[in-house]
Write an enzyme that holds these catalytic residues in place. Structure first.
Site, PDB file in Angstrom:
ATOM      1  N   THR A   1       1.127  -1.477   0.103  1.00  0.00           N
ATOM      2  CA  THR A   1      -0.332   0.009  -0.161  1.00  0.00           C
ATOM      3  C   THR A   1       1.190   1.099   0.075  1.00  0.00           C
ATOM      4  O   THR A   1       0.134   2.510  -0.506  1.00  0.00           O
ATOM      5  CB  THR A   1      -0.632   0.389   1.366  1.00  0.00           C
ATOM      6  OG1 THR A   1      -0.188  -0.388   2.150  1.00  0.00           O
ATOM      7  CG2 THR A   1      -1.436  -0.543   1.103  1.00  0.00           C
ATOM      8  N   GLY A  41      18.069  -9.982   2.837  1.00  0.00           N
ATOM      9  CA  GLY A  41      16.639 -10.408   1.770  1.00  0.00           C
ATOM     10  C   GLY A  41      15.816 -11.314   1.939  1.00  0.00           C
ATOM     11  O   GLY A  41      14.921 -11.849   1.567  1.00  0.00           O
ATOM     12  N   GLY A  57      12.760  -9.477   3.817  1.00  0.00           N
ATOM     13  CA  GLY A  57      11.962  -9.393   4.610  1.00  0.00           C
ATOM     14  C   GLY A  57      11.857  -8.184   5.171  1.00  0.00           C
ATOM     15  O   GLY A  57      10.424  -8.084   5.202  1.00  0.00           O
ATOM     16  N   LEU A  58      12.826  -7.964   5.732  1.00  0.00           N
ATOM     17  CA  LEU A  58      12.854  -7.200   6.898  1.00  0.00           C
ATOM     18  C   LEU A  58      12.983  -5.556   7.147  1.00  0.00           C
ATOM     19  O   LEU A  58      13.848  -5.373   7.996  1.00  0.00           O
ATOM     20  CB  LEU A  58      13.728  -8.132   8.164  1.00  0.00           C
ATOM     21  CG  LEU A  58      12.613  -9.132   8.241  1.00  0.00           C
ATOM     22  CD1 LEU A  58      13.542  -9.802  10.079  1.00  0.00           C
ATOM     23  CD2 LEU A  58      10.936  -8.865   9.215  1.00  0.00           C
ATOM     24  N   SER A  59      13.335  -5.683   5.533  1.00  0.00           N
ATOM     25  CA  SER A  59      14.323  -4.160   5.261  1.00  0.00           C
ATOM     26  C   SER A  59      15.486  -4.067   5.715  1.00  0.00           C
ATOM     27  O   SER A  59      15.555  -2.646   6.447  1.00  0.00           O
ATOM     28  CB  SER A  59      12.871  -3.494   5.515  1.00  0.00           C
ATOM     29  OG  SER A  59      13.380  -2.142   4.137  1.00  0.00           O
ATOM     30  N   SER A  60      16.748  -4.615   5.718  1.00  0.00           N
ATOM     31  CA  SER A  60      17.720  -5.134   5.762  1.00  0.00           C
ATOM     32  C   SER A  60      18.492  -3.354   4.567  1.00  0.00           C
ATOM     33  O   SER A  60      19.285  -3.002   5.590  1.00  0.00           O
ATOM     34  CB  SER A  60      18.631  -5.634   5.550  1.00  0.00           C
ATOM     35  OG  SER A  60      19.186  -6.301   4.070  1.00  0.00           O
ATOM     36  N   ASP A 107       9.336   1.370   4.845  1.00  0.00           N
ATOM     37  CA  ASP A 107      10.870   0.916   4.757  1.00  0.00           C
ATOM     38  C   ASP A 107      11.821   1.855   5.520  1.00  0.00           C
ATOM     39  O   ASP A 107      12.034   1.935   7.321  1.00  0.00           O
ATOM     40  CB  ASP A 107      11.144   0.362   4.500  1.00  0.00           C
ATOM     41  CG  ASP A 107      10.657  -0.466   4.078  1.00  0.00           C
ATOM     42  OD1 ASP A 107       8.923  -1.087   4.183  1.00  0.00           O
ATOM     43  OD2 ASP A 107      11.217  -1.906   2.702  1.00  0.00           O
TER      44      ASP A 107
END
Length: 392
Positions: free
Chosen positions: A37, A123, A125-128, A173
C-alpha cells in the site's frame, strides 16, 4: 548487542587506528499490516524491531568516505564530490545513495570513516536496506550536527533506494526505521506522512518473525510489474474520477462500480490494494483498543489477499503460513515485506511462545526440508545513538 559494539570498535581500531566518535543503530522492521500500500500512497502499520544495522563513525580531514562492512568483510572508499554506483560491492550503494542525496538537499558533509555491522537477515523482508540507509544517514547527522527531521531523512533514504540503487520502494521502510518508538507500532499515511504511534503491549502477545530461508531480490523481480499495474489502475480510474491520483483515492464502492471495465489482472491488483487500505484503517482501531484477536484476523486476511489477488507469495511462504497459523498460541500468520520469499510474521500468545517455536521449526522443515530462523521480536526505537566516544 554488546558483542557487536565491541566488534565495531575492534574493526575501527584495526582499520582506521582510532575509535568511533559515535555508534548509532538503524533498525529493521516488520510490517504488521499494509501489504504493497505504501507506493500506492495508502496506509501502513509497521513496527521497528530488535534486529538492526550498527554504524560507528568518525570524521576525516578530507572529502573521502571509507566504509567497512563487517558482514561482507570489505572496505570501499569514495570521494564526496564524485559518488558513483558500485557494480562490485553493491551493498555500498545504499551508503553512497544516502550520502549523495543528503548533499543534494544542501547539507555540506565532510569525509568520514565508518564501520557497519548488521544482524538484519539480508533478503528476508525485514528491510536490511532501510536499516543501513537510516543508520548511515543518522550517523552523519550526529557527526556533522546538521538539522534534519525524521521524515526528511526517511525521504532521503527512499530517494537513495529509488534513484541510486534502482528499487522503486515506497516510504514505509525508511520511515519506520527512522521514527519507530519502543513498545509501539506506527500508523503512517504514506501520502501526507502524518503518523501516529499506537501502543503495542508485548507482555501478553509476542511478535514472532519466521524466516523461510527463501531469498528474494526486489531489483528485476515482479515488484516493479505490480507497481506498474497499480499505476495503470489509477490512470483508468481517472477517466471516471478525475481527482484520483493513486489507488489510495479509490473507494470500495468506486471499485465495485467499474471493476468489470478493468483488465483482469489490473482489477485483481486494485482489489487487493483498496481492500488492504481498508484493513489497515480497521487495524488502527482494533490495535488502539488492544483487541489482538481481531487484529490477528485482519493480518490473516491481508496475507490471503496478497497471495490470491496480488500474487506475491511462493511455496515456502505458504508452507510457513500454514504451519504458523496452526501452531500453539498463534493468532495470525502473514507474509512480511514484499513477498516472493523472506519472512512471515505472527502474533503469538506469550505463554505459548516456546511451544510455538518448537512446532514451527519441526513442521516447516518437515514440509520444505529447509531449516527456518525464528525471531521473537520486540518493538524498538527507530534510528538512535547507542554510544558516544571521544569527540571528533
Amino acid at each position: 548487542m554488546p558483542d557487536r559494539i565491541k566488534r565495531i570498535k575492534e574493526d575501527f581500531s584495526e582499520l582506521f587506528d582510532s575509535s568511533p566518535a559515535v555508534i548509532v543503530k538503524g533498525p529493521g522492521r516488520v510490517d504488521l499490516m499494509g501489504s504493497h500500500t505504501d507506493y500506492n500512497e495508502g496506509f501502513v502499520l509497521p513496527v521497528a524491531v530488535n534486529v538492526d544495522v550498527l554504524a560507528g563513525g568518525r570524521l576525516r580531514d578530507d572529502d573521502k568516505v571509507a566504509v567497512y562492512s563487517g558482514n561482507f568483510e570489505t572496505v570501499v572508499e569514495f570521494p564526496l564530490d564524485t559518488i558513483e554506483f558500485d557494480n562490485v560491492n553493491t551493498w555500498s550503494n545504499y551508503v553512497r545513495g544516502v550520502v549523495h542525496f543528503i548533499q543534494e538537499s544542501g547539507v555540506k558533509l565532510r569525509g568520514a570513516n565508518i564501520v557497519l555491522h548488521g544482524n538484519v537477515p539480508i533478503g528476508s523482508g525485514l528491510s536490511s536496506s532501510a536499516a543501513i540507509e537510516m543508520a548511515v544517514g543518522f550517523l552523519f547527522q550526529m557527526l556533522i550536527g546538521f538539522e534534519m527531521s525524521g521524515p526528511e531523512l526517511a525521504l532521503i533514504g527512499q530517494r537513495a533506494e529509488n534513484k541510486f540503487v534502482g528499487v522503486r520502494t515506497g516510504i514505509m521502510d525508511q520511515f519506520i526505521s527512522r521514527l519507530g518508538k519502543k513498545d509501539s507500532a506506527l500508523f503512517l499515511d504514506c501520502r501526507t506522512l502524518e503518523y501516529e504511534h499506537l501502543p503495542l503491549d508485548t507482555s501478553k502477545v509476542k511478535i514472532v518473525v519466521c524466516d523461510t530461508m527463501k531469498r528474494r531480490g526486489l531489483v528485476g523481480s515482479e515488484y516493479d510489474l505490480r507497481r506498474s499495474q497499480c499505476e495503470e489502475a489509477a490512470r483508468l480510474f481517472q477517466q471516471w474520477y478525475p481527482d484520483v491520483k493513486a489507488l489510495r483515492d479509490v473507494t470500495p464502492e468506486m471499485y465495485e462500480k467499474h471493476k468489470a471495465q478493468l483488465p483482469a489482472v489490473v482489477s485483481m491488483r486494485a482489489a487487493h490494494v483498496i481492500g488492504e487500505n481498508h484493513r489497515v484503517l480497521r487495524s488502527r482501531e482494533v490495535l488502539a483498543s488492544g483487541d489482538f484477536i481481531e487484529f490477528g484476523k485482519l493480518m490473516n486476511a491481508s496475507h490471503d489477499s496478497a497471495r490470491d489477488l496480488y500474487e506475491v507469495s511462493c511455496d515456502e511462504l505458504e508452507a510457513m503460513v500454514e504451519v504458523t497459523r496452526a501452531a500453539p498460541g498463534a493468532l495470525s500468520g502473514r507474509m512480511a515485506g514484499a513477498g516472493f520469499g523472506g519472512c512471515t510474521v505472527s502474533l503469538v500468545k506469550d505463554e505459548c511462545v516456546e511451544q510455538f517455536l518448537e512446532v514451527v521449526s519441526v513442521e516447516y522443515e518437515r514440509k520444505t526440508r529447509l531449516t527456518p530462523s525464528l525471531y521473537v521480536c520486540t518493538a524498538e526505537d527507530g534510528a538512535s545513538v547507542i554510544e558516544k566516544g571521544a569527540e571528533n
